[in-house]
Structure formats: C-alpha cells, structure tokens
Design a protein around this motif. Structure first.
Motif, PDB file in Angstrom:
ATOM      1  N   PHE A 113       6.218   3.217  -5.001  1.00  0.00           N
ATOM      2  CA  PHE A 113       4.771   3.099  -4.838  1.00  0.00           C
ATOM      3  C   PHE A 113       4.284   3.996  -3.698  1.00  0.00           C
ATOM      4  O   PHE A 113       3.267   4.682  -3.823  1.00  0.00           O
ATOM      5  CB  PHE A 113       4.416   1.640  -4.552  1.00  0.00           C
ATOM      6  N   LEU A 118       4.511   7.686  -4.678  1.00  0.00           N
ATOM      7  CA  LEU A 118       3.426   8.065  -5.582  1.00  0.00           C
ATOM      8  C   LEU A 118       2.067   8.044  -4.885  1.00  0.00           C
ATOM      9  O   LEU A 118       1.041   8.203  -5.540  1.00  0.00           O
ATOM     10  CB  LEU A 118       3.393   7.127  -6.793  1.00  0.00           C
ATOM     11  N   ARG A 119       2.090   7.837  -3.555  1.00  0.00           N
ATOM     12  CA  ARG A 119       0.864   7.796  -2.740  1.00  0.00           C
ATOM     13  C   ARG A 119      -0.040   6.634  -3.113  1.00  0.00           C
ATOM     14  O   ARG A 119      -1.269   6.775  -3.234  1.00  0.00           O
ATOM     15  CB  ARG A 119       0.108   9.125  -2.830  1.00  0.00           C
ATOM     16  N   SER A 120       0.565   5.476  -3.293  1.00  0.00           N
ATOM     17  CA  SER A 120      -0.144   4.205  -3.483  1.00  0.00           C
ATOM     18  C   SER A 120      -1.219   4.265  -4.566  1.00  0.00           C
ATOM     19  O   SER A 120      -2.405   4.047  -4.301  1.00  0.00           O
ATOM     20  CB  SER A 120      -0.767   3.753  -2.158  1.00  0.00           C
ATOM     21  N   PRO A 121      -0.843   4.546  -5.803  1.00  0.00           N
ATOM     22  CA  PRO A 121      -1.858   4.608  -6.867  1.00  0.00           C
ATOM     23  C   PRO A 121      -2.392   3.216  -7.203  1.00  0.00           C
ATOM     24  O   PRO A 121      -1.634   2.263  -7.342  1.00  0.00           O
ATOM     25  CB  PRO A 121      -1.084   5.193  -8.053  1.00  0.00           C
ATOM     26  N   ALA A 122      -3.712   3.093  -7.315  1.00  0.00           N
ATOM     27  CA  ALA A 122      -4.310   1.793  -7.622  1.00  0.00           C
ATOM     28  C   ALA A 122      -3.955   1.320  -9.026  1.00  0.00           C
ATOM     29  O   ALA A 122      -3.960   0.119  -9.301  1.00  0.00           O
ATOM     30  CB  ALA A 122      -5.831   1.869  -7.463  1.00  0.00           C
ATOM     31  N   TRP A 123      -3.649   2.259  -9.925  1.00  0.00           N
ATOM     32  CA  TRP A 123      -3.376   1.908 -11.315  1.00  0.00           C
ATOM     33  C   TRP A 123      -1.960   1.401 -11.540  1.00  0.00           C
ATOM     34  O   TRP A 123      -1.640   0.941 -12.643  1.00  0.00           O
ATOM     35  CB  TRP A 123      -3.606   3.120 -12.211  1.00  0.00           C
ATOM     36  N   CYS A 124      -1.118   1.448 -10.526  1.00  0.00           N
ATOM     37  CA  CYS A 124       0.285   1.044 -10.723  1.00  0.00           C
ATOM     38  C   CYS A 124       0.795   0.328  -9.475  1.00  0.00           C
ATOM     39  O   CYS A 124       1.423   0.945  -8.613  1.00  0.00           O
ATOM     40  CB  CYS A 124       1.138   2.277 -11.028  1.00  0.00           C
ATOM     41  N   LEU A 150      -6.757  -4.146 -11.575  1.00  0.00           N
ATOM     42  CA  LEU A 150      -7.279  -2.794 -11.791  1.00  0.00           C
ATOM     43  C   LEU A 150      -8.735  -2.827 -12.239  1.00  0.00           C
ATOM     44  O   LEU A 150      -9.570  -2.060 -11.743  1.00  0.00           O
ATOM     45  CB  LEU A 150      -6.423  -2.069 -12.835  1.00  0.00           C
ATOM     46  N   ARG A 175      -3.794  -8.102  -3.690  1.00  0.00           N
ATOM     47  CA  ARG A 175      -4.748  -6.993  -3.580  1.00  0.00           C
ATOM     48  C   ARG A 175      -5.921  -7.375  -2.676  1.00  0.00           C
ATOM     49  O   ARG A 175      -6.405  -6.567  -1.886  1.00  0.00           O
ATOM     50  CB  ARG A 175      -5.243  -6.608  -4.975  1.00  0.00           C
TER      51      ARG A 175
END
Length: 242
Positions: free
Chosen positions: A37, A40-46, A175, A207
C-alpha cells in the motif's frame, strides 16, 4: 519475499493444522499489504486490507494448507474482533458531547440506512435466483464481523461467504463515500464518519480515523448502532418471511 514464501511453504507442509502456520500467514499478509500500500503511494481505491486479503488468498491457493485448517488456526484472532469492537467505545465516549447534539438526525437516518443495506443485497440476490443459504449470508454484510457472524449462523447462512461479502462491502462503501464526499465538497467529519460506519463497518471506521478523531467517533457510533439494530430486526423479519 521469496524467502518468506519458502519458509511459509515449509511450515505449512510440516504442520498443516498448526495454529502457528495460520498466524504467520495472516500477519505476513497484513504487513505485506501495508508495505505494498505504501509502495503504491496509498491509493484510495485499494486499501491495505484488500491487498492483504488478496495476498492471503493467493498463498492459501499455492501452499499445502486447506482453508478449514487455516480457519481453525485463526479462531482466536476472530475472537479478538469482539474486544476490538468494544474498544471503539473509548473514542465514542470522548466525542459524546457531539453525539448528544445530533441524536435526532442519527435516530432518523440509522434505521432506514441499516434496513436498506440488508434489503438491496438480498433483493438483488433473490432476483438472480440465489438459494436461501446465500441470501442469509448476504443479509448482514454491512454489520461489523462479530455481530454479522452471529446473525448469519442464526439465519442458516455461510460464515465464509459472509466474510467475503463483508470485505467487498467495506471496501466499496469506503471508496464510494470517500469519492462522493470529495465530489460534493462535504467537509463535516461527523457526517462522513457516520456514513462510513453505517455502510462500511470496520473498514469504513478505519478510514474515518484516518480523517480525524471526530469522524472516527461517529463511525464507531454508526457501526455499533447498525450492528445492534440489525441484530434485533433482521432475524425477526427473516423468520416472519420464511
């Protein structure tokens, strides 16, 4: 990572039913999900929990460890979900002055939201001719895991199917609410947090705590009240309609 997989394979082959194997797999998947995570630079979608779940499913498919053995090994981790949920009462207490001020909108929005969350899942599955066991497994999909498992067992559903539905629901709800809040320029942490807790249970609550303590407290409130309300009305309605 390759050395870790070799070690896991060796351990699983020697002790396929040992608790240690299941614990190592679970923790390794979780920390690997966190690292991935961040990479991947902390993607909100995953979110990390989705990455960890996918990794764990892959490892269980590759290693000589059947799911029944794994589930038996992590029973005590599942039991810890209960105390972890109760511990959310601490931030809830810290924000009780905000909650008291909004008790009327909370009382008005919670029941229809909780009933809709169960109703649309069961309705879609019913239209697709799903058997009663699947319907019973999907009905409590928006409730926190300790309560949802008890509801599913009472309705005669599958806990394994429920856990998959819980993961998908938590990720998709988180999401959806995150992107909707951005699109509508909604900045009230109380509203965002409550929506995350009602619809996204524990994943949404995590979240919400990333947003702030107020959002986290309202997410805890939404998750807890949704669980209690669903545990009261869903089995009753299920048996009346059976």
């Amino acid at each position: 990572m390759s050395e870790l997989l070799l070690r896991l394979e060796s351990l699983a082959g020697e002790l396929p039913q040992r608790t240690e194997t299941a614990i190592v797999l679970t923790l390794a998947a979780y920390f690997a999900g966190l690292r991935l995570f961040a990479w991947l630079r902390s993607p909100a979608w995953c979110p990390p929990i989705l990455l960890a779940s996918c990794l764990l499913a892959l490892w269980l498919a590759l290693l000589p460890l059947d799911y029944a053995g794994y589930r038996q090994g992590v029973e005590w981790l599942t039991w810890l979900l209960g105390p972890a949920t109760v511990a959310l009462g601490v931030p809830l207490y810290q924000q009780v002055h905000h909650i008291r001020a909004l008790w009327k909108p909370i009382a008005l929005t919670l029941p229809p939201a909780a009933m809709l969350a169960a109703g649309y899942a069961v309705g879609i599955a019913w239209l697709l001719d799903a058997p009663p066991r699947i319907l019973a497994s999907l009905a409590p999909k928006s409730v926190t895991a300790p309560i949802a498992m008890g509801i599913t067992q009472e309705l005669g559903g599958s806990v394994s199917l429920l856990m998959g539905a819980l993961l998908i629901t938590g990720v998709m709800a988180t999401l959806g609410i995150t992107f909707m809040a951005r699109g509508w320029r909604l900045e009230d942490e109380r509203v965002i947090g409550f929506a995350l807790g009602v619809n996204g249970h524990a994943i949404g609550t995590v979240r919400a705590f990333e947003i702030g303590p107020t959002a986290g407290a309202f997410a805890s409130l939404g998750m807890s009240l949704t669980g209690v309300f669903t545990a009261l009305w869903l089995p009753l309605m299920w048996h009346l309609m059976a």
